[in-house]
Write an enzyme that holds these catalytic residues in place. Structure first.
Site, PDB file in Angstrom:
ATOM      1  N   HIS A  50       0.850  -1.193   0.000  1.00  0.00           N
ATOM      2  CA  HIS A  50       0.000   0.000   0.000  1.00  0.00           C
ATOM      3  C   HIS A  50       0.883   1.238   0.000  1.00  0.00           C
ATOM      4  CE1 HIS A  50      -2.271   3.097   2.489  1.00  0.00           C
ATOM      5  NE2 HIS A  50      -3.028   2.958   1.419  1.00  0.00           N
ATOM      6  N   HIS A 125       1.922  11.163  -0.912  1.00  0.00           N
ATOM      7  CA  HIS A 125       1.080  10.694   0.192  1.00  0.00           C
ATOM      8  C   HIS A 125       1.083  11.815   1.223  1.00  0.00           C
ATOM      9  CE1 HIS A 125       0.072   7.451   3.441  1.00  0.00           C
ATOM     10  NE2 HIS A 125      -1.014   8.045   2.970  1.00  0.00           N
TER      11      HIS A 125
END
Length: 346
Positions: A50, A125
């Protein structure tokens, strides 16, 4: 698979508390039994990471425009507080080649363009990465050259601030770089069919316009995630989703835990890694109880944060041995992918 257990038996209680084996599983696909070579890849269990590129975040880069207005305003006023906090709760994974050596075969690539970053594309992110997309793709291509029987699924998504021209340039670069390694969606990918044609890369691109223009690209891959910091809620969510009709092709079960502002405030001394480690045992135990394959309950790609701190890859890879004795019924008679839409990502 573990030497001291029967095929299909995953000793999760022993595996989950141990670090990955030395050397990882760099060539695990090439070592699967003959019986599994004609099974479509979406009927095998495949370990994925992930937020695969969040190991090299740039503390000095701007926040993503998709972040909340409150967070962006707070970052302008108090960057000395927000930046360390964002870094602690956004950083995961290890360098790309190490992930591949561990056995990771699905890469979750969230691509973004910096507001004033020129033509280079990065990953993101919360904030942007130091490594560019092209640098990471070049590194992956070198790894694939050294491991000719391993197949990697690349999921490109999010595309923060990309223009149509950026998309076109990125897709042309991907096609030029991987070239004959690309497996097209008009065919059913199995290990044998990939090996016979020298295909090692499946690129899922979460932009339907690009997919329609480039027959080398697959549609975005559905990613199931619970959006919760509670491992029990994650498991309950995945169980509920499993008992619906599973997608006909690739899909992801996300084992990643997700924090929110309330969780961060109530846990000031924690970070993404400590939260992940606290919830990892029940998630790995659940993973070891799964079975790949079509139909209700069959898993395919399983993704986790910090894939290098446990035997996550070993547990997922060993699930494939549960198919022995029945793999002939799963042989590649499934129709190839047709264009569709993907679900949200964590």
């Amino acid at each position: 698979m573990s030497d001291d257990c029967e095929p299909g038996v995953v000793l999760v209680k022993e595996l989950e508390v141990q670090p990955p084996p030395l050397g990882g599983h760099a060539d695990w696909m090439s070592r699967l039994p003959e019986e599994l070579l004609d099974v479509p890849l979406w009927n095998l269990a495949i370990p994925g990471s992930h937020d695969s590129m969040s190991f090299c975040l740039d503390m000095s880069s701007p926040l993503l425009r998709s972040e909340s207005l409150l967070l962006r305003l707070t970052d302008r006023l108090f960057p000395c507080w927000t930046r360390p906090c964002i870094y602690r709760w956004s950083t995961t994974q290890s360098v790309l080649r190490d992930q591949c050596d561990l056995g990771i075969r699905f890469l979750d690539l969230r691509i973004a363009k910096k507001p004033k970053g020129g033509q280079d594309l990065f990953f993101a992110h919360g904030i942007y990465t130091l490594l560019t997309v092209k640098e990471a793709m070049d590194e992956l291509d070198m790894w694939l050259e050294a491991h000719p029987k391993e197949i990697v699924i690349i999921s490109c998504s999010h595309f923060e601030c990309l223009t149509n021209e950026d998309h076109q340039d990125l897709v042309e670069f991907i096609i030029s770089l991987f070239n004959k390694k690309l497996f097209p969606p008009k065919d059913v990918p199995t290990l044998r069919s990939c090996w016979s044609r020298g295909r090692q890369v499946i690129v899922a691109y979460d932009n339907q316009q690009m997919v329609q223009q480039h027959p080398e690209l697959w549609t975005g891959i559905p990613y199931w995630y619970a959006n919760s910091p509670d491992p029990k809620k994650v498991i309950d969510y995945l169980e509920a989703m499993k008992h619906r009709d599973r997608p006909d092709h690739f899909y992801v079960c996300g084992l990643n835990l997700t924090e929110d502002a309330r969780y961060i405030i109530l846990h000031p001394l924690q970070n993404l890694k400590t939260m992940t480690m606290e919830g990892l045992s029940p998630l790995l135990r659940w993973t070891g109880e799964q079975r790949p394959g079509p139909g209700e309950g069959g898993v395919n790609i399983l993704c986790c944060d910090f894939v290098g701190v446990s035997q996550f890859c070993s547990i997922v890879i060993d699930l494939n041995y549960k198919l022995l004795g029945g793999a002939s019924t799963l042989a590649a008679s499934t129709v190839p992918q047709t264009p569709g839409t993907s679900t949200d990502f964590a």
